[in-house]
Design a protein around this motif. Structure first.
Motif, PDB file in Angstrom:
ATOM      1  N   TYR A 186      38.447 -28.294 -24.767  1.00 14.62           N
ATOM      2  CA  TYR A 186      38.628 -27.802 -23.409  1.00 14.62           C
ATOM      3  C   TYR A 186      39.883 -26.936 -23.379  1.00 14.62           C
ATOM      4  O   TYR A 186      41.012 -27.438 -23.406  1.00 14.62           O
ATOM      5  CB  TYR A 186      38.758 -28.981 -22.445  1.00 14.62           C
ATOM      6  CG  TYR A 186      38.682 -28.593 -20.977  1.00 14.62           C
ATOM      7  CD1 TYR A 186      37.467 -28.626 -20.300  1.00 14.62           C
ATOM      8  CD2 TYR A 186      39.822 -28.204 -20.270  1.00 14.62           C
ATOM      9  CE1 TYR A 186      37.381 -28.284 -18.953  1.00 14.62           C
ATOM     10  CE2 TYR A 186      39.750 -27.857 -18.932  1.00 14.62           C
ATOM     11  CZ  TYR A 186      38.528 -27.898 -18.277  1.00 14.62           C
ATOM     12  OH  TYR A 186      38.453 -27.554 -16.943  1.00 14.62           O
ATOM     13  N   SER A 187      39.683 -25.631 -23.358  1.00 10.12           N
ATOM     14  CA  SER A 187      40.791 -24.680 -23.338  1.00 10.12           C
ATOM     15  C   SER A 187      41.113 -24.306 -21.890  1.00 10.12           C
ATOM     16  O   SER A 187      40.319 -23.643 -21.218  1.00 10.12           O
ATOM     17  CB  SER A 187      40.425 -23.417 -24.130  1.00 10.12           C
ATOM     18  OG  SER A 187      41.470 -22.472 -24.065  1.00 10.12           O
ATOM     19  N   ILE A 188      42.254 -24.750 -21.391  1.00  4.55           N
ATOM     20  CA  ILE A 188      42.628 -24.526 -19.995  1.00  4.55           C
ATOM     21  C   ILE A 188      42.990 -23.056 -19.788  1.00  4.55           C
ATOM     22  O   ILE A 188      43.957 -22.555 -20.344  1.00  4.55           O
ATOM     23  CB  ILE A 188      43.816 -25.434 -19.601  1.00  4.55           C
ATOM     24  CG1 ILE A 188      43.452 -26.911 -19.781  1.00  4.55           C
ATOM     25  CG2 ILE A 188      44.225 -25.163 -18.154  1.00  4.55           C
ATOM     26  CD1 ILE A 188      44.611 -27.869 -19.579  1.00  4.55           C
ATOM     27  N   LYS A 189      42.187 -22.370 -18.975  1.00  8.11           N
ATOM     28  CA  LYS A 189      42.427 -20.955 -18.686  1.00  8.11           C
ATOM     29  C   LYS A 189      43.073 -20.743 -17.325  1.00  8.11           C
ATOM     30  O   LYS A 189      43.765 -19.740 -17.107  1.00  8.11           O
ATOM     31  CB  LYS A 189      41.103 -20.190 -18.765  1.00  8.11           C
ATOM     32  CG  LYS A 189      40.504 -20.188 -20.168  1.00  8.11           C
ATOM     33  CD  LYS A 189      39.192 -19.427 -20.210  1.00  8.11           C
ATOM     34  CE  LYS A 189      38.624 -19.425 -21.636  1.00  8.11           C
ATOM     35  NZ  LYS A 189      37.314 -18.728 -21.714  1.00  8.11           N
ATOM     36  N   SER A 238      43.602 -31.763 -22.511  1.00  6.59           N
ATOM     37  CA  SER A 238      42.531 -31.018 -23.190  1.00  6.59           C
ATOM     38  C   SER A 238      41.801 -31.896 -24.198  1.00  6.59           C
ATOM     39  O   SER A 238      40.574 -31.820 -24.341  1.00  6.59           O
ATOM     40  CB  SER A 238      43.099 -29.782 -23.885  1.00  6.59           C
ATOM     41  OG  SER A 238      43.557 -28.846 -22.948  1.00  6.59           O
ATOM     42  N   ASP A 265      38.338 -24.269 -17.484  1.00  6.74           N
ATOM     43  CA  ASP A 265      38.180 -23.587 -18.777  1.00  6.74           C
ATOM     44  C   ASP A 265      37.194 -22.433 -18.673  1.00  6.74           C
ATOM     45  O   ASP A 265      36.780 -21.864 -19.675  1.00  6.74           O
ATOM     46  CB  ASP A 265      37.709 -24.570 -19.852  1.00  6.74           C
ATOM     47  CG  ASP A 265      36.297 -25.094 -19.603  1.00  6.74           C
ATOM     48  OD1 ASP A 265      35.791 -24.950 -18.455  1.00  6.74           O
ATOM     49  OD2 ASP A 265      35.688 -25.658 -20.537  1.00  6.74           O
TER      50      ASP A 265
END
Length: 285
Positions: free
Chosen positions: A17-20, A6, A38
């Motif tokens: 960068y928020s990993i969803k 991230s 993301d």
């Protein structure tokens, strides 16, 4: 590891960068692969333990080297990094499809133009690379015959021997290959180096290449590998030859260049590749 991923992507995209979403995809020979998202920008991630960082750095450098030509298409590199226990390579996520004959026809022109780029007088590269999982030395040489005989055929024969596959006297085979190529003095071309059907895919009606094994060498090496297992469509070869014709005696060198890849596959996968390699050696020797 994912926190480090991230952070590298935040530096690339200018926002955290928020990993969803995180999905494991087809695992190749040695790395784990993931598709992360993301919600805005999907990213393809190759991961392995920390010792593989130099391999990922070399792959990124090769993709960027080829991309800077603005001739053939490759995925964008978003970064290379490490966490405490892992290394990773971050690439543009492309939904690749099987290329059409028409796309291969355009790619034939593009590859011919890539091979026409003027480089240095020697053969090699400023850094070593890998062919699949195997180290590929690229020490600069001014003589093509000795470069290919020593750093390609001899190198692979030695690895085969170390892994229990003996194809014969290495020095004798290397000497024969050098002799067969002694009068051939090709103009150094920038090679993809690992160009076969498995490393090509279609995206937005263009062929993208990946997993390169670059160096400056004889352009015929790229063509020889495309013909080895599952040849590209005829349209590819027709357009390549129209753009940058090959010499008629290419057919004599083709099995020598294909031998390099067969040796590589022999010690990586064994099986029928070993028997096929023996048949090629009989033809060459």
């Amino acid at each position: 590891m994912w926190k480090s991923v991230s952070q590298v992507l935040a530096d690339q995209f200018g926002a955290y960068y928020s990993i969803k979403e995180k999905d494991k995809v087809h695992t190749g020979e040695m790395h784990e692969s993931w598709l992360i998202d993301d919600g805005i920008q999907p990213v393809f991630v190759k991961t392995n333990d920390k010792t593989y960082r130099s391999m990922f750095r070399a792959e990124a450098d090769q993709i960027e080297l080829l991309s800077k030509t603005h001739i053939i298409d490759l995925p964008k590199v978003y970064g290379v990094g490490c966490s405490q226990n892992h290394s990773f390579l971050l690439l543009e996520a492309l939904q690749l499809a099987t290329p059409s004959p028409e796309e291969f026809a355009e790619f034939g022109i593009a590859l011919a133009k890539l091979h026409q780029i003027k480089g240095l007088e020697g053969y090699g590269l400023d850094f070593d690379t890998w062919l699949g999982s195997v180290y590929q030395p690229n020490e600069w040489r001014t003589n093509w015959a000795t470069f290919f005989a020593d750093q390609r055929i001899g190198w692979q024969l030695q690895i085969c021997k170390e892994r229990g596959i003996n194809f014969g006297n290495i020095e004798e085979i290397v000497a024969v290959v050098a002799a067969r190529l002694a009068k051939h003095k090709p103009t150094p071309a920038l090679l993809h180096g690992n160009l076969w059907i498995e490393n090509c895919g279609s995206f937005n009606h263009k062929i993208y290449c990946y997993d390169p094994a670059c160096y400056w060498g004889d352009r015929e090496c790229d063509l020889a590998f495309t013909e080895l297992f599952e040849p590209f469509p005829d349209e590819f070869y027709e357009n390549y030859h129209l753009t940058y014709p090959l010499a008629e005696d290419y057919i004599e060198r083709k099995p020598i260049y294909q031998l390099y890849y067969l040796l590589n596959f022999s010690h990586r996968f064994k099986g029928h590749y070993v028997e096929l390699t023996k048949r090629f050696l009989e033809l060459i020797l």
